[in-house]
Motif scaffolding. Sequence first.
Motif, PDB file in Angstrom:
ATOM      1  N   ALA B 122       0.836  -1.207   0.000  1.00 21.92           N
ATOM      2  CA  ALA B 122       0.000   0.000   0.000  1.00 21.92           C
ATOM      3  C   ALA B 122       0.868   1.253   0.000  1.00 21.92           C
ATOM      4  O   ALA B 122       0.645   2.197  -0.774  1.00 21.92           O
ATOM      5  CB  ALA B 122      -0.929  -0.004   1.203  1.00 21.92           C
ATOM      6  N   VAL B 123       1.866   1.245   0.870  1.00 19.59           N
ATOM      7  CA  VAL B 123       2.768   2.401   0.938  1.00 19.59           C
ATOM      8  C   VAL B 123       3.461   2.610  -0.411  1.00 19.59           C
ATOM      9  O   VAL B 123       3.598   3.738  -0.896  1.00 19.59           O
ATOM     10  CB  VAL B 123       3.804   2.205   2.073  1.00 19.59           C
ATOM     11  N   PHE B 124       3.857   1.500  -1.028  1.00 15.59           N
ATOM     12  CA  PHE B 124       4.554   1.574  -2.313  1.00 15.59           C
ATOM     13  C   PHE B 124       3.657   2.206  -3.388  1.00 15.59           C
ATOM     14  O   PHE B 124       4.101   3.036  -4.185  1.00 15.59           O
ATOM     15  CB  PHE B 124       4.992   0.169  -2.733  1.00 15.59           C
ATOM     16  N   ILE B 125       2.396   1.827  -3.403  1.00 11.06           N
ATOM     17  CA  ILE B 125       1.469   2.361  -4.406  1.00 11.06           C
ATOM     18  C   ILE B 125       1.229   3.856  -4.187  1.00 11.06           C
ATOM     19  O   ILE B 125       1.250   4.648  -5.130  1.00 11.06           O
ATOM     20  CB  ILE B 125       0.146   1.563  -4.381  1.00 11.06           C
ATOM     21  N   ILE B 126       1.059   4.247  -2.936  1.00  8.35           N
ATOM     22  CA  ILE B 126       0.880   5.687  -2.651  1.00  8.35           C
ATOM     23  C   ILE B 126       2.140   6.451  -3.026  1.00  8.35           C
ATOM     24  O   ILE B 126       2.090   7.542  -3.594  1.00  8.35           O
ATOM     25  CB  ILE B 126       0.544   5.910  -1.160  1.00  8.35           C
ATOM     26  N   ILE B 189      -6.054   9.469  -3.525  1.00  8.20           N
ATOM     27  CA  ILE B 189      -6.922   8.600  -4.323  1.00  8.20           C
ATOM     28  C   ILE B 189      -6.390   7.165  -4.310  1.00  8.20           C
ATOM     29  O   ILE B 189      -7.143   6.201  -4.163  1.00  8.20           O
ATOM     30  CB  ILE B 189      -7.019   9.121  -5.774  1.00  8.20           C
ATOM     31  N   HIS B 190      -5.074   7.036  -4.430  1.00  3.90           N
ATOM     32  CA  HIS B 190      -4.489   5.697  -4.514  1.00  3.90           C
ATOM     33  C   HIS B 190      -4.372   5.012  -3.151  1.00  3.90           C
ATOM     34  O   HIS B 190      -4.133   3.817  -3.080  1.00  3.90           O
ATOM     35  CB  HIS B 190      -3.143   5.749  -5.223  1.00  3.90           C
ATOM     36  N   LEU B 191      -4.507   5.791  -2.098  1.00  2.00           N
ATOM     37  CA  LEU B 191      -4.482   5.206  -0.757  1.00  2.00           C
ATOM     38  C   LEU B 191      -5.564   4.141  -0.624  1.00  2.00           C
ATOM     39  O   LEU B 191      -5.300   2.998  -0.211  1.00  2.00           O
ATOM     40  CB  LEU B 191      -4.707   6.316   0.286  1.00  2.00           C
ATOM     41  N   VAL B 192      -6.775   4.502  -0.972  1.00  2.19           N
ATOM     42  CA  VAL B 192      -7.892   3.571  -0.838  1.00  2.19           C
ATOM     43  C   VAL B 192      -7.661   2.337  -1.712  1.00  2.19           C
ATOM     44  O   VAL B 192      -7.829   1.198  -1.283  1.00  2.19           O
ATOM     45  CB  VAL B 192      -9.220   4.263  -1.205  1.00  2.19           C
ATOM     46  N   ALA B 193      -7.224   2.574  -2.957  1.00  8.88           N
ATOM     47  CA  ALA B 193      -6.958   1.462  -3.867  1.00  8.88           C
ATOM     48  C   ALA B 193      -5.911   0.530  -3.279  1.00  8.88           C
ATOM     49  O   ALA B 193      -6.086  -0.694  -3.254  1.00  8.88           O
ATOM     50  CB  ALA B 193      -6.494   2.006  -5.214  1.00  8.88           C
ATOM     51  N   GLY B 194      -4.836   1.113  -2.775  1.00 12.95           N
ATOM     52  CA  GLY B 194      -3.754   0.307  -2.211  1.00 12.95           C
ATOM     53  C   GLY B 194      -4.226  -0.514  -1.026  1.00 12.95           C
ATOM     54  O   GLY B 194      -3.886  -1.695  -0.893  1.00 12.95           O
ATOM     55  N   SER B 201      -5.941  -3.344   7.214  1.00 13.88           N
ATOM     56  CA  SER B 201      -6.375  -2.219   8.046  1.00 13.88           C
ATOM     57  C   SER B 201      -6.459  -0.980   7.165  1.00 13.88           C
ATOM     58  O   SER B 201      -6.068  -1.024   6.006  1.00 13.88           O
ATOM     59  CB  SER B 201      -5.371  -1.994   9.180  1.00 13.88           C
ATOM     60  N   GLY B 202      -7.005   0.075   7.730  1.00 13.98           N
ATOM     61  CA  GLY B 202      -7.108   1.325   6.976  1.00 13.98           C
ATOM     62  C   GLY B 202      -8.486   1.486   6.360  1.00 13.98           C
ATOM     63  O   GLY B 202      -9.298   0.553   6.350  1.00 13.98           O
ATOM     64  N   LEU B 203      -8.760   2.690   5.851  1.00 10.48           N
ATOM     65  CA  LEU B 203     -10.089   3.002   5.319  1.00 10.48           C
ATOM     66  C   LEU B 203     -10.432   2.131   4.116  1.00 10.48           C
ATOM     67  O   LEU B 203     -11.578   1.696   3.956  1.00 10.48           O
ATOM     68  CB  LEU B 203     -10.165   4.482   4.930  1.00 10.48           C
ATOM     69  N   GLY B 204      -9.455   1.860   3.274  1.00  9.60           N
ATOM     70  CA  GLY B 204      -9.680   1.018   2.098  1.00  9.60           C
ATOM     71  C   GLY B 204     -10.090  -0.379   2.523  1.00  9.60           C
ATOM     72  O   GLY B 204     -11.053  -0.958   1.999  1.00  9.60           O
ATOM     73  N   PHE B 205      -9.353  -0.923   3.501  1.00  9.46           N
ATOM     74  CA  PHE B 205      -9.701  -2.250   4.029  1.00  9.46           C
ATOM     75  C   PHE B 205     -11.090  -2.231   4.653  1.00  9.46           C
ATOM     76  O   PHE B 205     -11.873  -3.169   4.491  1.00  9.46           O
ATOM     77  CB  PHE B 205      -8.657  -2.697   5.058  1.00  9.46           C
TER      78      PHE B 205
END
Lengths: 265, 252
Positions: B122-126, B189-194, B201-205
């Motif tokens: 996820a961090v990598f994608i952001i 935007i990419h945070l959620v995708a990642g 965990s996180g909003l995307g999860f």
Amino acid sequence: MSIQTSKIKLSAVEKHFTSARGERQVAVSPLDLEIQSGEFVCLVGPSGCGKTTLINLMAGFEQPSAGSVTIDGRPVSGPDPDHIMIFQDYGLYPWRTVLGNVLFGLQAKGIPAGEARDRALATLELVGLRHAIDKHPHELSGGMKQRVAIARALAVEPSVLFMDEPFAALDAFTRYHLQDELLRLWQETRPTVVFVTHDLDEAIALGQRIVLMAPNPGRIQRVLEVSLPHPRERTRDDFAFFRRELFTEFHLVHQMALQEAEYSI
Amino acid sequence: MKSRLFAILVPFLAGVAFIALWQLAAGRYTPEQLPGPADVLKAIKELSDNGVLWGHIGISLVRFGSAYLLAVAIAIPLGLFLGRFSRCHAAIDPLIQVLRPISPIAWFPLAVLWFGIGNAPAVFIIFLAAFYPVLLTTISAVRGVPPLYLKVAGNFGAGSRMTFLRVIVPAAFPGIMVGLHIAVGTAWIHLVAGEMLGAQSGLGFMIVDARNFLRTDQIMAGMLLVGLLGLGIYRGMKAVERLLGRRWGVTS
């Protein structure tokens, strides 16, 4: 004697460019010029006469294609903090305050902060901007900006000031005012001044000598001594005499340019 | 005065109209298909009460912040370097142009192979999402520094170090700021995708998790929160930008 005291010396200086189509264009045809130490010289002429090229050659921003430019007997190989150029567009740094801009040259010289500040403030006092030291350039009028640029130059105590149409973007009132200011500063600090302009009145108000230049190819048409004491009263008859002299000279230039144009057709 | 009232009143009325339409539409479907505004608010309260929500928001913000800062910390120096040395730029530019159109999401399979499951992909994608806008705007900001600034610096005898740090960097700063701004948007935007792809965990999860339990109200609660937090970050960025801009003398 006269050779020893000349501050700036141009011998057989020539400058040409190659255009995109590979044609050789002559910006400055071979010319000689000597400027004395502490002298105020104006370069005047229509666009394309090579006056800006010539001042850039003297200031070291460009190199001559042939011939030599020397200042204090040494060939000019590049820009030098002892010869400061002042531009029409001021060249102030917008992120620095007025004081910060004037400090720039002193910092580049490595002068200690305390001393630099004192010198910058003294120079700003000299140009009458002591009250505006914390302003940013975008808060200033054009005339004030150019005064900051002049203060920035004078702060490093250069022996030569090159000025490339410095007042061309200012309104007439501000321009007259700054011309008088510049004369006062010149008389107080006595640098050699080379001043490019296309404003004939400006040249007569300022220059001890006026170098008239002509285009196609860029060359010196005539050198005129203005024997009036400073400051010069712009409405007096003797001012008008030099004005007539310059206008006559440039009228000739126009006719010759016209004839040349006809021949080339 | 009238126009200011107008500027607040009209968007407010539009918001009310949107919520009314939403409510109206929700009445025609089951809550599993389209929950109403009240259901979504209730879902937010429920998630908040059982303590899940704040943990997800916290971890999302940490991921976003660290990936964004890492991208900025690499992209700005690299951009300054490439902007300054046009030969290096000419050498590397084609590579950048090929890599840039690849969506950060497309990197996900590789990211999992390289970094495993968890935080890192996820961090990598952001990171990727923030990296290119900052890099490209920094390069063009440095290349766009007015030649007159450099001429003046050269005339006063400023060395290359002083010219770089005290002329080029500050002159490029407003342009770099634009890149930082754009990057906040793309990275968020990419945070959620990642987080939807691999994280636990996180909003995307949280949104994916809600989907698995068919909690449409919680899905929309997650979406709404992503939107609101994004707006908040954007606003904060704007405020910082205005503050710095004033200091830089580029805005009045």
